[in-house]
Structures are given as structure tokens and as C-alpha cells.
Scaffold this active site. Structure first.
Site, PDB file in Angstrom:
ATOM      1  N   ASN A  68      12.543  53.456 -40.121  1.00 35.37           N
ATOM      2  CA  ASN A  68      12.340  53.914 -41.556  1.00 35.37           C
ATOM      3  C   ASN A  68      10.771  53.879 -41.810  1.00 35.37           C
ATOM      4  OD1 ASN A  68      14.919  54.430 -43.033  1.00 35.37           O
ATOM      5  ND2 ASN A  68      15.213  52.635 -41.824  1.00 35.37           N
ATOM      6  N   ALA A  95       8.210  47.084 -43.438  1.00 37.71           N
ATOM      7  CA  ALA A  95       7.999  46.344 -42.193  1.00 37.71           C
ATOM      8  C   ALA A  95       6.597  46.390 -41.530  1.00 37.71           C
ATOM      9  CB  ALA A  95       9.028  46.335 -41.207  1.00 37.71           C
ATOM     10  N   HIS A 152       4.809  46.751 -34.724  1.00 39.04           N
ATOM     11  CA  HIS A 152       4.390  48.132 -35.311  1.00 39.04           C
ATOM     12  C   HIS A 152       2.991  48.271 -35.421  1.00 39.04           C
ATOM     13  CE1 HIS A 152       8.505  48.682 -36.699  1.00 39.04           C
ATOM     14  NE2 HIS A 152       8.354  47.777 -37.129  1.00 39.04           N
TER      15      HIS A 152
HETATM   16  N1  NDP Z   1      11.465  50.527 -45.055  1.00 39.11           N
HETATM   17  C1  NDP Z   1      11.544  49.572 -44.105  1.00 39.11           C
HETATM   18  O1  NDP Z   1      10.551  49.077 -43.637  1.00 39.11           O
HETATM   19  C2  NDP Z   1      13.031  49.113 -43.549  1.00 39.11           C
HETATM   20  C3  NDP Z   1      13.964  49.579 -43.687  1.00 39.11           C
HETATM   21  N2  NDP Z   1      15.228  49.097 -43.183  1.00 39.11           N
HETATM   22  C4  NDP Z   1      16.400  49.902 -43.431  1.00 39.11           C
HETATM   23  O2  NDP Z   1      16.872  49.093 -44.699  1.00 39.11           O
HETATM   24  C5  NDP Z   1      18.223  49.255 -44.875  1.00 39.11           C
HETATM   25  C6  NDP Z   1      19.039  47.855 -45.146  1.00 39.11           C
HETATM   26  O3  NDP Z   1      18.639  47.115 -43.904  1.00 39.11           O
HETATM   27  P1  NDP Z   1      19.459  45.839 -43.574  1.00 39.11           P
HETATM   28  O4  NDP Z   1      19.644  45.006 -44.706  1.00 39.11           O
HETATM   29  O5  NDP Z   1      18.655  45.117 -42.296  1.00 39.11           O
HETATM   30  O6  NDP Z   1      20.881  46.462 -43.181  1.00 39.11           O
HETATM   31  P2  NDP Z   1      22.224  45.472 -43.144  1.00 39.11           P
HETATM   32  O7  NDP Z   1      22.874  46.495 -41.981  1.00 39.11           O
HETATM   33  O8  NDP Z   1      21.831  44.204 -42.458  1.00 39.11           O
HETATM   34  O9  NDP Z   1      22.928  45.620 -44.322  1.00 39.11           O
HETATM   35  C7  NDP Z   1      23.093  46.840 -44.951  1.00 39.11           C
HETATM   36  C8  NDP Z   1      24.425  46.682 -45.482  1.00 39.11           C
HETATM   37  O10 NDP Z   1      24.924  47.796 -46.442  1.00 39.11           O
HETATM   38  C9  NDP Z   1      26.155  48.322 -45.906  1.00 39.11           C
HETATM   39  N3  NDP Z   1      26.062  49.789 -46.213  1.00 39.11           N
HETATM   40  C10 NDP Z   1      25.581  51.072 -45.612  1.00 39.11           C
HETATM   41  N4  NDP Z   1      25.835  51.873 -46.057  1.00 39.11           N
HETATM   42  C11 NDP Z   1      26.493  51.798 -47.128  1.00 39.11           C
HETATM   43  C12 NDP Z   1      27.141  52.641 -48.169  1.00 39.11           C
HETATM   44  N5  NDP Z   1      26.894  53.796 -48.136  1.00 39.11           N
HETATM   45  N6  NDP Z   1      27.942  51.999 -49.277  1.00 39.11           N
HETATM   46  C13 NDP Z   1      27.935  50.791 -49.122  1.00 39.11           C
HETATM   47  N7  NDP Z   1      27.622  49.814 -48.461  1.00 39.11           N
HETATM   48  C14 NDP Z   1      26.702  50.432 -47.211  1.00 39.11           C
HETATM   49  C15 NDP Z   1      26.200  47.889 -44.658  1.00 39.11           C
HETATM   50  O11 NDP Z   1      27.453  48.329 -43.955  1.00 39.11           O
HETATM   51  P3  NDP Z   1      27.715  48.731 -42.440  1.00 39.11           P
HETATM   52  O12 NDP Z   1      27.221  47.719 -41.687  1.00 39.11           O
HETATM   53  O13 NDP Z   1      29.233  49.016 -42.421  1.00 39.11           O
HETATM   54  O14 NDP Z   1      26.609  50.138 -42.429  1.00 39.11           O
HETATM   55  C16 NDP Z   1      25.603  46.657 -44.608  1.00 39.11           C
HETATM   56  O15 NDP Z   1      26.571  45.661 -44.856  1.00 39.11           O
HETATM   57  C17 NDP Z   1      18.888  49.853 -43.564  1.00 39.11           C
HETATM   58  O16 NDP Z   1      18.869  51.546 -44.002  1.00 39.11           O
HETATM   59  C18 NDP Z   1      17.513  49.755 -42.623  1.00 39.11           C
HETATM   60  O17 NDP Z   1      17.594  50.766 -41.376  1.00 39.11           O
HETATM   61  C19 NDP Z   1      15.327  48.144 -42.546  1.00 39.11           C
HETATM   62  C20 NDP Z   1      13.945  47.585 -42.130  1.00 39.11           C
HETATM   63  C21 NDP Z   1      12.812  48.037 -42.520  1.00 39.11           C
HETATM   64  O1  OAA Z   2      12.171  46.218 -39.806  1.00 39.36           O
HETATM   65  C1  OAA Z   2      11.569  46.771 -38.619  1.00 39.36           C
HETATM   66  O2  OAA Z   2      10.844  46.273 -37.987  1.00 39.36           O
HETATM   67  C2  OAA Z   2      11.454  48.416 -38.904  1.00 39.36           C
HETATM   68  C3  OAA Z   2      12.720  49.000 -39.256  1.00 39.36           C
HETATM   69  O3  OAA Z   2      14.029  48.301 -38.791  1.00 39.36           O
HETATM   70  C4  OAA Z   2      12.914  50.270 -39.795  1.00 39.36           C
HETATM   71  O4  OAA Z   2      11.524  50.840 -40.264  1.00 39.36           O
HETATM   72  O5  OAA Z   2      13.998  50.663 -40.123  1.00 39.36           O
END
Ligand code: NDP
Ligand code: OAA
Length: 271
Positions: free
Chosen positions: A192, A124, A222
Site C-alpha cells: 500500500n 510504513a 522500503h
Molecule cells: N498504508 C500502509 O503503509 C500500510 C497499509 N496496510 C494495510 O492496512 C490494512 C490493515 O492492515 P493490518 O491491520 O495489518 O491487517 P490485519 O489483517 O491484521 O487486520 C485487518 C482486519 O480487518 C478485517 N477486514 C478486512 N476487510 C474487511 C471488511 N470488508 N469488513 C470487515 N472486516 C474486514 C480483516 O479480516 P480478514 O482477515 O478476514 O480479511 C482483519 O480482521 C490492510 O489493508 C493492509 O494491507 C498495512 C501495512 C502498511
Molecule cells: O507494512 C509494510 O511494510 C508495508 C505494507 O504492508 C503495505 O504497504 O501494505
């Protein structure tokens, strides 16, 4: 054609599956997994061209060429070593898990031994390309300021542990200042991006993070400031939040989609 497995079918996973399904990414959507049946069904019913199998990670890594982790930091501990041991490449979005230096070293070692790749998309934030270029010479400082509306920070461990009533905050308020190591533990689903910056730049302990809540905002902001031998740059992105997860900016799945496209294209632009 590259066979892809998507682990985690929420805001990011759902968009990736759609991009493979509609041909934006030239690959095969072979398998998906999520701990919620509802999420799996939602993704399956959004697809027109692929009918991926639902597979737990141990089975998935035997069948696909690349697993995309888009679930949680906790999932990284299971998904990444399992994939690498099976000689399967892996793309990680819950990058904050790599603040754990033991996990980082272990996964790097397995990847080297098995000749596999770990991909971390920019996510992001904007400016990772410039930071990577700049890191070929000395870097002096890397700072991230993340500013989100209350919905983008609600429920974070730091907010809960400090009994912060985030919905009663009326003006722009600095919630947290510290290292990236501390930030990704205190806000595991919110910054993240701090981990991605750390990996690209000067490491988790030297990357400074400020987290701000602002009820007047509708976007996730950000701002990055980098100084080094190259000079200095700042970048600022005002992200539209994902409709299904306000913590996650829409740019994050777009970044994963573009990184996947890079893997399947012969002509690539950017650092
Ligand atoms: N690198 C970056 O810039 C960014 C990273 N992220 C990260 O990316 C990841 C995904 O984001 P997003 O799609 O928005 O998240 P969501 O919560 O929308 O979707 C994640 C899904 O994965 C499931 N899940 C989590 N852990 C497990 C596991 N161990 N086994 C099986 N299923 C699992 C969740 O269930 P449950 O709801 O029960 O946890 C949920 O259904 C998150 O960790 C988020 O913080 C997000 C935004 C930016
Ligand atoms: O999507 C974003 O703005 C950032 C975020 O949640 C992450 O880095 O985990």
C-alpha cells in the site's frame, strides 16, 4: 473530544485502539468493527478505559466524527463513500484501493461536496514529508524498492497466480517490477506504501515499484528514490514486522497514531 470509529481490528486497528485507550491520542474510542468476532473481542479485552460499541459502518458513520479504515482495499469501497456521504471524515490505510481512478475521483468529489477530509498517513515508509515538499516543483522520477522475508509476501495474489513457491526461494530474488498501479493489485496487502507514494508524488502509472523476497531478512525494507527540480533524495527504512501480521510493519500503526495525534494537537511539526 473527537469521536473515533475504528473499522478493522487487526494488527493496525488493535494498536490504534490501544493508543486511544491509554490517552496517547486525546480522543474517544466510540465504535469498532471487524468481520471476525474474535478480533473484536481481542481488542475489547485489551482496553481499560473505553468500552466501544460494535457498529456496522452505516451506523458508525452516524455516530462518530472520524472513521479509521484499517481493514482491506475491498473495505475502502464501502467505508470511504459511506463515511463521506454522512459528512464524516475518514482516514485510510488500505491506500492501494485508490489506484482505481474512478474510486479516487468519486471520493474526492464527495469529500469536496460534503466539506469532509480524507487523511492518508505515511504508513510504513519514510520520506513522504520530503516528497510532498519536493512535489511543489517538477518531479522527474519516484521509485520504491520493497524487500521482505517470505512471510511478508506469502499469499499475495501475484505469488499465487504465478505458482511461486515463496518458501523454497533460497536467495534474494526480484519477484516483481512494474508500475504502482500494477503493484498494488498484485500485492494488495504488501505495498500500500506504493499508493501513498503515488498520491504524494507523480501518480500511480509513473511511480516505479520493485518487490524483492529475501529469506535472510527479519525486517521489511522500503527504499525510496526521488529525483526532481529540488535535487534528489533516498530514504531507507528497516521495519520491524508487527507480531500479529508479518506483512505489516510496526511503523504503519505508529504512523496512524501520530497522524491522529496531529488532528487533536494545536502544535504540529512536519510537512
Ligand atoms: N498504508 C500502509 O503503509 C500500510 C497499509 N496496510 C494495510 O492496512 C490494512 C490493515 O492492515 P493490518 O491491520 O495489518 O491487517 P490485519 O489483517 O491484521 O487486520 C485487518 C482486519 O480487518 C478485517 N477486514 C478486512 N476487510 C474487511 C471488511 N470488508 N469488513 C470487515 N472486516 C474486514 C480483516 O479480516 P480478514 O482477515 O478476514 O480479511 C482483519 O480482521 C490492510 O489493508 C493492509 O494491507 C498495512 C501495512 C502498511
Ligand atoms: O507494512 C509494510 O511494510 C508495508 C505494507 O504492508 C503495505 O504497504 O501494505
Amino acid at each position: 473530544m473527537l469521536k473515533i470509529g475504528v473499522f478493522g481490528c487487526g494488527a493496525i486497528g488493535g494498536e490504534i485502539c490501544k493508543a486511544i485507550d491509554n490517552g496517547q491520542i486525546e480522543a474517544q474510542l466510540y465504535a469498532i468493527y471487524d468481520r471476525h468476532e474474535q478480533s473484536l473481542n481481542r481488542v475489547k479485552s485489551s482496553l481499560e478505559n473505553f468500552d466501544p460499541e460494535i457498529m456496522e459502518i452505516v451506523e458508525m458513520v452516524r455516530e462518530v466524527d472520524l472513521v479509521v479504515e484499517c481493514a482491506s482495499q475491498q473495505a475502502v469501497y464501502e467505508v470511504v463513500p459511506t463515511a463521506l456521504h454522512a459528512k464524516c471524515d475518514v482516514m485510510v490505510v488500505s491506500v492501494g484501493a485508490f489506484a482505481d481512478t474512478q474510486l479516487l475521483e468519486m471520493t474526492e468529489n464527495i469529500a469536496r461536496e460534503k466539506n469532509c477530509r480524507i487523511y492518508v498517513p505515511s504508513g510504513a515508509i519514510c520520506g513522504i514529508d520530503g516528497l510532498i515538499s519536493a512535489s511543489a516543483a517538477a518531479l522527474h522520477s519516484v521509485t520504491l524498492t520493497t524487500e521482505k522475508p517470505p512471510g511478508g509476501l506469502r499469499g499475495a495474489p501475484y505469488v499465487l497466480e504465478n505458482n511461486i513457491d515463496i518458501d523454497s526461494i533460497t536467495g534474494r530474488t526480484v519477484l516483481f517490477e512494474g508500475s504502482a498501479t500494477e503493484a498494488v493489485q498484485a500485492f494488495p496487502a504488501n505495498v500500500n506504501v506504493a499508493a501513498t507514494l503515488s498520491l504524494a508524488g507523480i501518480g500511480f502509472d509513473n511511480t516505479r515499484v520493485r518487490i524483492v523476497v529475501n529469506p535472510a531478512l527479519t525486517r521489511n525494507i522500503h527504499e525510496i528514490a526521488v529525483e526532481g527540480e529540488f535535487g534528489r533524495f533516498t530514504s531507507r527504512v528497516e521495519n520491524v514486522p508487527s507480531p500479529t501480521n508479518p506483512k505489516t510493519s510496526y511503523l504503519a500503526p505508529l504512523s496512524v497514531i501520530s497522524t491522529l495525534k496531529k488532528l487533536t494537537q494545536s502544535f504540529n511539526v512536519g510537512t
